[in-house]
Write a protein that holds these residues in place. Sequence first.
Motif, PDB file in Angstrom:
ATOM      1  N   LEU A   1       0.904 -35.913  42.828  1.00 15.35           N
ATOM      2  CA  LEU A   1       1.708 -34.784  43.294  1.00 15.35           C
ATOM      3  C   LEU A   1       1.894 -34.768  44.805  1.00 15.35           C
ATOM      4  O   LEU A   1       2.808 -34.108  45.304  1.00 15.35           O
ATOM      5  N   ASN A   2       1.032 -35.454  45.533  1.00 16.08           N
ATOM      6  CA  ASN A   2       0.930 -35.222  46.974  1.00 16.08           C
ATOM      7  C   ASN A   2       1.251 -36.436  47.842  1.00 16.08           C
ATOM      8  O   ASN A   2       0.689 -36.604  48.923  1.00 16.08           O
TER       9      ASN A   2
ATOM     10  N   PHE B   1       4.949 -26.868  43.005  1.00 16.50           N
ATOM     11  CA  PHE B   1       3.969 -27.934  43.203  1.00 16.50           C
ATOM     12  C   PHE B   1       4.417 -29.239  42.553  1.00 16.50           C
ATOM     13  O   PHE B   1       3.995 -30.322  42.948  1.00 16.50           O
TER      14      PHE B   1
ATOM     15  N   GLN C   1      -0.945 -28.668  45.388  1.00 15.59           N
ATOM     16  CA  GLN C   1      -0.689 -30.063  45.022  1.00 15.59           C
ATOM     17  C   GLN C   1      -1.966 -30.892  45.156  1.00 15.59           C
ATOM     18  O   GLN C   1      -2.285 -31.703  44.278  1.00 15.59           O
TER      19      GLN C   1
END
Length: 205
Positions: free
Chosen positions: A164-165, A192, A148
């Motif tokens: 994504l994180n 992910f 990620q």
Amino acid sequence: MGFYSQRIFPYLLDWSMSDQSFANYRRTVLAEVEGDVLEIGFGTGLNLSYYPEHIHKLVAIDANPGVHKLAQKRINTSSITVDHRVLNGEHLPMSDGTFDSVVSTWTLCSIANIDQALQEIHRVLKPGGRFFFIEHGLSRDPQVQAWQNRLNPLQTIIADGCHLNRNIRQLVENQFSSVSLKEFYADKTPKFLGYLYQGIATKVA
């Protein structure tokens, strides 16, 4: 916002988020929505079909004017009256304590100042009001996290600012003292991209 954000990305967004696998998630998240409703990140209006029958109107905002055309098609065929505005979730013009429910589905990933946006969501909720959300974000698995973090710079470009994180649990709990949520991987989605946070945060009266 450039050509890609307003002319191309809205169609990619509509195509990817229209997948039937998301339908049950939307239905579950929206099941208990009530009263005066604000939806943050309305996008192309995909949630409209899943609101409970007793919801007859809502205020819907999105920062990208490019999604308006696609959203309007769904608004025109919906029984819900939608006050559709091009607004950023970081700066809401509504008064304190306006809404019984605020909804966010796959939106908190792409707001630049997410802390400020969550403060605004908390502010416009009535005491006892609830924030209903489903979001993707940072996995608990270190190996998935590594991917990620590695892919995030590319993701923010191709997905118009989507991260994504982000640790959605931590971000929401920083603003709301009463939060009920679960974390899980979405079906048929790469890990992910498909680590989900689904929950309800309540503004304590």
